[in-house]
Design a protein around this motif. Structure first.
Motif, PDB file in Angstrom:
ATOM      1  N   ASN A  49       0.730  -1.123   0.007  1.00 35.14           N
ATOM      2  CA  ASN A  49       0.016   0.012   0.031  1.00 35.14           C
ATOM      3  C   ASN A  49       0.737   1.297   0.026  1.00 35.14           C
ATOM      4  O   ASN A  49       2.289   1.249  -0.194  1.00 35.14           O
ATOM      5  N   THR A  52       2.474   3.976   4.467  1.00 37.43           N
ATOM      6  CA  THR A  52       2.483   2.565   5.232  1.00 37.43           C
ATOM      7  C   THR A  52       2.185   3.070   6.825  1.00 37.43           C
ATOM      8  O   THR A  52       1.866   2.181   7.550  1.00 37.43           O
ATOM      9  N   TRP A  57      -4.416   1.691   8.211  1.00 37.24           N
ATOM     10  CA  TRP A  57      -4.052   0.420   7.683  1.00 37.24           C
ATOM     11  C   TRP A  57      -4.179  -0.808   8.817  1.00 37.24           C
ATOM     12  O   TRP A  57      -4.033  -1.942   8.585  1.00 37.24           O
ATOM     13  N   SER A  60      -6.757  -3.496   8.470  1.00 39.36           N
ATOM     14  CA  SER A  60      -6.666  -4.240   7.384  1.00 39.36           C
ATOM     15  C   SER A  60      -5.417  -5.369   7.507  1.00 39.36           C
ATOM     16  O   SER A  60      -5.474  -6.602   7.131  1.00 39.36           O
ATOM     17  N   SER A 106      -3.444  -1.853  -2.367  1.00 44.76           N
ATOM     18  CA  SER A 106      -4.214  -0.642  -2.409  1.00 44.76           C
ATOM     19  C   SER A 106      -3.396   0.223  -3.199  1.00 44.76           C
ATOM     20  O   SER A 106      -2.418   0.636  -3.007  1.00 44.76           O
ATOM     21  N   ASP A 131      -9.085  -1.711  -0.429  1.00 45.52           N
ATOM     22  CA  ASP A 131      -9.587  -0.557  -0.015  1.00 45.52           C
ATOM     23  C   ASP A 131      -9.559   0.409  -1.259  1.00 45.52           C
ATOM     24  O   ASP A 131     -10.578   1.226  -1.421  1.00 45.52           O
ATOM     25  N   THR A 281     -12.434  -2.528   7.488  1.00 41.27           N
ATOM     26  CA  THR A 281     -11.016  -2.769   7.264  1.00 41.27           C
ATOM     27  C   THR A 281     -10.552  -4.221   7.631  1.00 41.27           C
ATOM     28  O   THR A 281      -9.809  -4.543   6.829  1.00 41.27           O
TER      29      THR A 281
END
Lengths: 336, 336
Positions: A49, A52, A57, A60, A106, A131, A281
C-alpha cells in the motif's frame, strides 16, 4: 529369571500398545489434515500500500495476518512510506521480482499501478485489490467500501439527526474518485428521499484539518440556517468539530465524519461529532488473503486453468460494509 | 543376567526414544492442526431455495459442497419443489427447528421470508442470502450477481455487436426486482454511452419461451430496423432465437440472453444467440458456506460477541460477477 522375562514381556507389550496408538492417531490426524484449508510453509503473501505508517491500515493488516495465521501461511507488509506514486510502483515491482504466492494491493492512484499489476498477473502471481481499486487492471477482485452506499447511509443518518429539515454542506476531496462517490451518494439521497434537507454547498477540505475547519466556519457564516456538515474524509472531521465548538453551534450543526481516527472517536464520545462512518477494514485484509490463497492453491472456481480463462475465478467485488459509529457504540472502535 | 540387563536397557531406551519422537511429532501435528481452517464433524450447513429441481442451482450447490469438503463439514440441500412462497417458508421453518450450524437462503420473494430468517438469527443460527436477497431481513450478507452491472455489460456487448447503431428491444419480467435492475442497467448505459443505439420497447416475456418468441416477432415487425434484443431471463433466450430463425433475421438481429441453460448454450454455439451472460453461481455457493463457517466458528470480524453487536461481522455484499459467453468460450459452460 522368570521375573525378568515377565518384565520384558510387559515392556514389549507397552511398546506395541504405544505403536498402535501412534498409528491410530496418525490416521486420524491424516484425515483431519486433508479435510481442512491450510497452506504450505513456503506460501508467502504480500500486502502493498502507500503511506504505510498511518493508523488507517492497522485493521486491514490485522485481518491479513489473522487469515494467514488461520491458514498457516506467512505474510509480509510493504509499501511506500510517502504519498508517492512512483515509490509505490517501485515497491510493487520489487515485490513481484521475488515471486510471492500472491499480492494484495491498495492503489494510491486508480491508473498508475496498472502496468505493474498486469505484469504480476502475466507472471502467474495472483493479485487482488483492497480499499482503493485499479479497475482497469487485470487484478482478480476488489475488496473495499462501496463509497456511493456510504454516502447514502450518511444522508439517511443526517436526515435522522436533523429531522430531515434545513440546509447541509459537504466538505470533501473533489478530485478523488472515492470522495466523489461519497458525495454523489449523499446528494442523490437527499434529492430523492429528503427534499426538505437542502444541499447548499460542496467545499474542498484538501484532506486537511485546518482547511476543513476554515471551510466549516465559512459555511456556517454564509448559511445561518445550516443544520449539518458531512465530511467525507478522515482528517477533516476534527476540523469541522473545532469549527462548531468555536462558533458555539454544537446543538445546531450536526457533523457526520468518516473513519475512526482517535481524534474523531474522541469527538464522537464527547458529542461534538454526531456520527462517523467506520469502514470494514479488518474484512478487507482477511478476505484479501482468503482470495489470494484460493487463487494460489487453485481452489477458486473450478474452471480448467483459470489463469488463461476469461471466466472470473473469484467474486469480482466484495463490499466490506459500513458501520455508523455514534456515542452509543463508539467504545468498540478504539484500537485495542 | 548381564545380557538380560543390557537387553532391558536397550528396550527401555528404545521406548524412551519413541516417547520423545511421539511428543515431538505431536507438537508439530498440533501446530499444523491449529494452522488450518477445518470444522468439527457435527457441523451441518443447509442450503434452502425454491424450484429445487431446476438446473440453475446445480453450480451453486456444487460450490457449497466443494467448500464443505475443503472444510470437513457436512451439508444438506432443502427447498420448495414448486414456485410456492408458503412452501419455502415452511421448509425454512423446519430447517431452523433442527438447529443447523448455518443456513444459506435464496429468497423466492424479497419480503416473505423475513420473519423466518430473523427468527433463525435471533436463535443464534447464522443466515446468509445467495442469488436472491431479502434486503430487509437480518441475514448477515448477500452473495449474488449485481444485476444493474449485468445490464451495463449487456448494453456494451450489444453496442459492439451492432456497431452502436440502430434500434433495440428488451424482453424482461417487469415485476421482478432482479429483472428491473438488468433493464435499468441496460437502458441507462445506452442513454449515456451509445446515444445512436435507441431503446424502442420493453416487453413482458412472462419468463416463458413461447411468449418471448411471440413478443420478439412483434418487435421485429413493428421496428423493421431492429438490430438487437436483450432477453433478461433464462427461459426467453431460446424463444427469441426461434423468432429470429423464423423471421430469417439471424444476421440482422443480435440476441443477448441470460444464464447458461443447455438450450441457450446450443444456440450460442450455433450462432443464433450472439451472447449470453453467465452468473458466478459456483462462487455464490462456495463463499456462502465460507461465510457461514466463519460466523458459526466466530472467526468473523473480531468484535466481542458479534451476535449482539451492530457491527457487520462479514462483508455485507459479495458480487459474484458476470461472464459474457460467446461462440469462442461456450464450450467451458456446458455442465460437466
Amino acid at each position: 529369571m522368570k521375573k525378568m522375562l515377565l518384565l520384558y514381556v510387559v515392556v514389549i507389550g507397552t511398546l506395541m500398545a504405544y505403536l498402535y496408538m501412534v498409528y491410530f492417531r496418525e490416521d486420524n490426524g491424516g484425515l483431519s489434515e486433508n479435510a481442512g484449508l491450510h497452506g504450505k510453509t513456503d506460501e508467502r503473501y504480500v500486502m502493498v500500500n502507500f503511506l504505510t505508517g498511518i493508523d488507517y491500515w492497522k485493521n486491514s493488516l490485522k485481518g491479513f495476518e489473522d487469515a494467514a495465521e488461520a491458514l498457516g501461511v506467512s505474510v509480509e507488509y510493504r509499501g511506500s512510506t510517502q504519498y508517492d506514486v512512483q515509490e509505490e510502483v517501485m515497491v510493487l515491482e520489487q515485490v513481484i521480482a521475488r515471486s510471492p504466492s500472491g499480492i494484495a494491493v491498495s492503489a494510491i492512484n486508480s491508473e498508475a499501478l496498472n502496468a505493474a499489476i498486469n505484469k504480476a498477473v502475466e507472471a502467474g502471481i495472483p493479485v487482488v485489490m483492497f480499499d482503493s481499486d485499479a479497475p482497469d487492471s487485470d487484478a482478480y477482485s476488489f475488496l473495499g467500501t462501496n463509497n456511493y452506499n456510504a454516502g447514502v447511509t450518511a444522508a439517511r443518518e443526517m436526515a435522522e439527526l436533523t429531522g430531515g429539515q434545513g440546509e447541509v454542506g459537504i466538505i470533501s476531496l473533489p478530485n478523488q474518485l472515492n470522495h466523489q462517490e461519497r458525495t454523489r451518494g449523499f446528494s442523490d439521497t437527499l434529492a430523492k428521499e429528503f427534499p426538505k434537507l437542502r444541499l447548499v454547498g460542496i467545499e474542498d477540505g484538501k484532506g486537511d484539518q485546518l482547511v476543513t475547519e476554515q471551510k466549516s466556519l465559512e459555511l456556517m457564516e454564509r448559511y445561518p440556517g445550516l443544520t449539518g456538515i458531512f465530511v467525507t474524509e478522515a482528517n477533516g472531521g476534527v476540523g469541522a468539530g473545532n469549527a462548531v465548538l468555536q462558533a458555539e453551534k454544537i446543538d445546531k450543526v450536526h457533523i457526520i465524519s468518516f473513519d475512526t481516527d482517535k481524534g474523531t472517536l474522541d469527538m464522537v464520545k464527547s458529542g461534538t461529532i454526531s456520527a462517523t462512518l467506520a469502514q470494514g477494514t479488518w474484512n478487507m485484509g482477511y478476505w484479501s488473503l482468503m482470495h489470494l490463497f484460493h487463487l494460489h492453491n487453485e481452489l477458486a472456481e473450478p474452471m480448467p486453468d483459470w489463469r488463461s480463462s476469461d471466466v472470473p475465478p473469484l467474486p469480482t467485488y466484495v463490499d466490506t460494509g459500513i458501520t455508523v459509529v455514534t456515542e452509543s457504540n463508539v467504545d468498540q472502535f478504539y484500537a485495542k
